[in-house]
Design a protein around this motif. Structure first.
Motif, PDB file in Angstrom:
ATOM      1  N   VAL A  97      15.849  32.615  26.464  1.00 49.35           N
ATOM      2  CA  VAL A  97      16.457  31.905  27.748  1.00 49.35           C
ATOM      3  C   VAL A  97      16.389  30.636  27.605  1.00 49.35           C
ATOM      4  N   THR A  98      15.128  30.175  27.185  1.00 53.69           N
ATOM      5  CA  THR A  98      14.998  28.671  27.133  1.00 53.69           C
ATOM      6  C   THR A  98      15.642  27.867  26.286  1.00 53.69           C
ATOM      7  N   VAL A  99      15.877  28.424  25.065  1.00 49.98           N
ATOM      8  CA  VAL A  99      16.697  27.795  23.997  1.00 49.98           C
ATOM      9  C   VAL A  99      17.989  27.728  24.269  1.00 49.98           C
ATOM     10  N   VAL A 100      18.530  28.649  24.606  1.00 50.45           N
ATOM     11  CA  VAL A 100      20.142  28.749  25.238  1.00 50.45           C
ATOM     12  C   VAL A 100      20.356  27.905  26.482  1.00 50.45           C
ATOM     13  N   ALA A 101      19.339  27.798  27.160  1.00 49.20           N
ATOM     14  CA  ALA A 101      19.624  26.718  28.407  1.00 49.20           C
ATOM     15  C   ALA A 101      19.621  25.299  27.819  1.00 49.20           C
ATOM     16  N   VAL A 102      18.659  24.973  26.774  1.00 46.26           N
ATOM     17  CA  VAL A 102      18.654  23.751  25.925  1.00 46.26           C
ATOM     18  C   VAL A 102      20.061  23.279  25.329  1.00 46.26           C
ATOM     19  N   VAL A 103      20.565  24.534  24.591  1.00 51.03           N
ATOM     20  CA  VAL A 103      21.776  24.191  24.199  1.00 51.03           C
ATOM     21  C   VAL A 103      22.754  23.860  24.860  1.00 51.03           C
ATOM     22  N   LEU A 104      22.868  24.802  26.345  1.00 51.04           N
ATOM     23  CA  LEU A 104      23.735  24.426  27.131  1.00 51.04           C
ATOM     24  C   LEU A 104      23.781  23.096  27.742  1.00 51.04           C
ATOM     25  N   CYS A 105      22.656  22.420  28.156  1.00 52.48           N
ATOM     26  CA  CYS A 105      22.344  21.247  28.541  1.00 52.48           C
ATOM     27  C   CYS A 105      22.890  20.135  27.511  1.00 52.48           C
ATOM     28  N   VAL A 106      22.761  20.407  26.459  1.00 51.86           N
ATOM     29  CA  VAL A 106      22.870  19.542  25.405  1.00 51.86           C
ATOM     30  C   VAL A 106      24.541  19.312  25.305  1.00 51.86           C
ATOM     31  N   ALA A 107      25.045  20.552  25.135  1.00 53.94           N
ATOM     32  CA  ALA A 107      26.702  20.654  25.095  1.00 53.94           C
ATOM     33  C   ALA A 107      27.326  20.210  26.168  1.00 53.94           C
ATOM     34  N   ILE A 108      26.874  20.319  27.317  1.00 49.29           N
ATOM     35  CA  ILE A 108      27.359  19.490  28.767  1.00 49.29           C
ATOM     36  C   ILE A 108      27.255  18.163  28.390  1.00 49.29           C
ATOM     37  N   THR A 109      26.189  17.631  28.094  1.00 52.26           N
ATOM     38  CA  THR A 109      26.080  16.176  27.873  1.00 52.26           C
ATOM     39  C   THR A 109      26.844  15.571  26.617  1.00 52.26           C
ATOM     40  N   SER A 110      26.791  16.412  25.764  1.00 47.31           N
ATOM     41  CA  SER A 110      27.789  15.747  24.542  1.00 47.31           C
ATOM     42  C   SER A 110      29.150  15.927  25.063  1.00 47.31           C
ATOM     43  N   ALA A 111      29.693  16.755  25.805  1.00 45.72           N
ATOM     44  CA  ALA A 111      31.215  16.785  26.318  1.00 45.72           C
ATOM     45  C   ALA A 111      31.392  15.548  26.976  1.00 45.72           C
ATOM     46  N   LEU A 112      30.364  15.342  28.080  1.00 41.91           N
ATOM     47  CA  LEU A 112      30.644  14.391  29.069  1.00 41.91           C
ATOM     48  C   LEU A 112      30.605  13.016  28.272  1.00 41.91           C
ATOM     49  N   PHE A 113      29.599  12.776  27.471  1.00 45.90           N
ATOM     50  CA  PHE A 113      29.295  11.557  26.664  1.00 45.90           C
ATOM     51  C   PHE A 113      29.589  11.697  25.242  1.00 45.90           C
ATOM     52  N   PHE A 114      30.885  11.853  24.855  1.00 48.45           N
ATOM     53  CA  PHE A 114      31.074  12.169  23.408  1.00 48.45           C
ATOM     54  C   PHE A 114      30.786  10.838  22.661  1.00 48.45           C
ATOM     55  N   SER A 115      30.092  11.173  21.597  1.00 44.20           N
ATOM     56  CA  SER A 115      29.658  10.181  20.816  1.00 44.20           C
ATOM     57  C   SER A 115      28.800  10.605  19.303  1.00 44.20           C
ATOM     58  N   ALA A 116      28.756   9.955  18.403  1.00 41.95           N
ATOM     59  CA  ALA A 116      28.175  10.434  16.921  1.00 41.95           C
ATOM     60  C   ALA A 116      26.941  11.041  17.236  1.00 41.95           C
ATOM     61  N   VAL A 117      26.044  10.393  18.048  1.00 48.22           N
ATOM     62  CA  VAL A 117      24.679  10.871  18.430  1.00 48.22           C
ATOM     63  C   VAL A 117      24.719  12.219  19.103  1.00 48.22           C
ATOM     64  N   GLY A 118      25.764  12.466  19.956  1.00 51.02           N
ATOM     65  CA  GLY A 118      25.523  13.520  20.720  1.00 51.02           C
ATOM     66  C   GLY A 118      26.296  14.673  19.843  1.00 51.02           C
ATOM     67  N   VAL A 119      27.164  14.505  19.044  1.00 49.94           N
ATOM     68  CA  VAL A 119      27.697  15.627  18.063  1.00 49.94           C
ATOM     69  C   VAL A 119      26.569  15.911  17.083  1.00 49.94           C
TER      70      VAL A 119
END
Length: 474
Positions: free
Chosen positions: A355-377
């Motif tokens: 549950v924890t690791v999937v939640a972390v990936v979800l947060c990172v994916a949402i952040t990367s989608a909102l602020f698309f950048s090389a670091v985010g990818v």
């Protein structure tokens, strides 16, 4: 009397001691052999540590390393032929055709692999050797196809894919048979996975070097590697082929479904009044499998979507090759770190870990989608690799804890097949997406969100209960 001369004759044994030239030659020979024998001895010591050598797990680790090295050789050859050798628009069409011709039949074949291998419990070593031999021969077929561009490329690639996944299913079923004393299943799987990752890291640049010589050379290398894997398969202990006490497992916890199977079994068996039927794997395992399927779907999506996106729109200030390399290295590093952390955590609260690791990936994916950048990818690739490795090890721990030993190997086989189908589906979605970074990562976040929201409550409920209810025998 003539003066005595010193001789090289030993006074006690009468043997001639080596002269300076011979000693120098031997020292030089040892120095030349050490770059090969030294690492080989170190690898053997690491893979056979803590009882893994006596149980046979060490040989399975080495076999999986050979498997990973051979697969990456074929991947390098096919990627260079299908993806890098043509312009982006044409490459996208060719990869789509490749997916349609190879992945679509595999999606239909994959659900059959697990049940088919359930019927071969006494031939697991032969099944793994057969998968190695099949890929060795298909590598030779592919070596001709990549040089001429013939249509043989697609059916041969499909055969390689099916054989690779068949090996993966059998390997998952074999691990429980080779556990050393006081070894958890998650620790054993982490060692096997790390062996494959290290071999992949070594073989990838070697494959790129062979590709620079010619497009057929990585496939020749794959042929040699898979032939060695075929012989190594038969070196596994004979207990790998033992199926004593095993039965089939259902990936379902539905009581009505179980009772239906019980009635079918009872009606079909007229020679016995009561027959041992199928067992449920429990709700914790089914929820964990669904969460892992979401992460595996995300992996397939990111591989294909980012491959085309970064080729057309590289990361800021980087070339397409460097951009793909950054994401690939990030994902590989995350995967290796997740495997190492999984071995350290052992089997502690696997539901909470998932549950924890999937939640972390979800947060990172949402952040990367909102602020698309090389670091985010790069961060998303690393987090996805980390979460996929750690959640898979946690799923292994749940299967070990909640599934009876008699049906554990069947559960591993069927769960691995379902995860491969999820990867295929994610890849198909990724190839169909328009090359818009924010939109694509938003879709990636949606894939993870569906898996997390549908499984988090059930997994946490199982964790609060200290494990699922005991499995029932009908």
């Amino acid at each position: 009397m003539a003066p005595t001369r010193s001789t090289s004759v030993g006074t006690a044994t009468g043997t001639v001691s080596p002269g300076p030239a011979r000693r120098t030659a031997r020292a030089l020979g040892r120095a030349l052999h050490f770059p090969v024998t030294g690492p080989a001895r170190g690898i053997r010591k690491a893979t056979h540590a803590h009882g893994a050598g006596e149980s046979g797990l060490g040989k399975l680790i080495e076999l999986h390393a050979v498997n990973g090295a051979g697969d990456v050789m074929i991947t390098v050859a096919l990627a260079s032929t299908v993806f890098f050798s043509v312009p982006t628009d044409e490459a996208r069409g060719r990869v789509a055709l490749y997916l349609a011709i190879t992945m679509a039949p595999f999606t239909l074949l994959a659900p059959v692999i697990g049940p088919l291998l359930d019927r071969l419990p006494h031939g697991r070593r032969a099944a793994m050797a057969g998968a190695m031999l099949a890929r060795a021969l298909l590598a030779l077929v592919l070596s001709g196809a990549v040089a001429t561009g013939s249509v043989e490329l697609y059916p041969a690639a499909l055969g390689v894919l099916v054989a690779s996944k068949a090996y993966g299913v059998v390997r998952s079923a074999v691990v429980p048979r080779l556990l050393p004393p006081r070894f958890s299943l998650v620790k054993a799987n982490s060692r096997v996975t790390l062996g494959g990752l290290l071999a992949t890291a070594v073989a990838a640049p070697a494959g790129a070097g062979l590709q620079a010589i010619g497009p057929r050379w990585p496939l020749f290398g794959a042929f040699v590697i898979f032939v060695s894997g075929m012989f190594l398969s038969f070196s596994l202990p004979r207990k790998v082929d033992s199926a004593k006490g095993e039965a089939k497992a259902l990936l379902s916890a539905d009581e009505e479904h179980l009772h239906l199977h019980a009635r079918v079994e009872a009606a079909a068996d007229t020679s016995r009044k009561r027959r041992l039927g199928l067992r449920t794997v429990g709700p914790g395992v089914t929820h964990a499998l669904a969460a892992n399927a979401a992460l595996r779907c995300l992996s397939g999506f990111l591989i294909f979507f980012l491959a085309f996106l970064l080729r057309e729109h590289p990361l800021a200030g980087q070339s397409a090759a460097v951009s793909l390399g950054i994401v690939g290295v990030s994902a590989g590093a995350g995967n290796a770190l997740g495997t190492a952390v999984g071995a350290w955590l052992k089997a502690r609260a696997p539901e909470v870990i998932i549950v924890t690791v999937v939640a972390v990936v979800l947060c990172v994916a949402i952040t990367s989608a909102l602020f698309f950048s090389a670091v985010g990818v790069a961060c998303l690739g690393a987090c996805a690799g980390f979460a996929q490795a750690l959640s898979k090890l946690s799923l292994d721990a749940l299967i070990q804890r909640d599934v009876p030993e008699q049906v554990r190997t069947s559960a591993f086989a069927r769960s691995e097949t379902m995860l491969q189908v999820a990867w295929v589906f994610g890849g198909a979605v990724g190839i169909a997406m328009p090359l818009n970074g924010s939109l694509g990562l938003a879709v990636a976040a949606g894939i993870v969100a569906i898996g997390w929201l549908s499984t988090a409550r059930g997994l946490l409920a199982t964790a609060r209960q200290g494990g699922p209810r005991r499995t029932r025998v009908i």
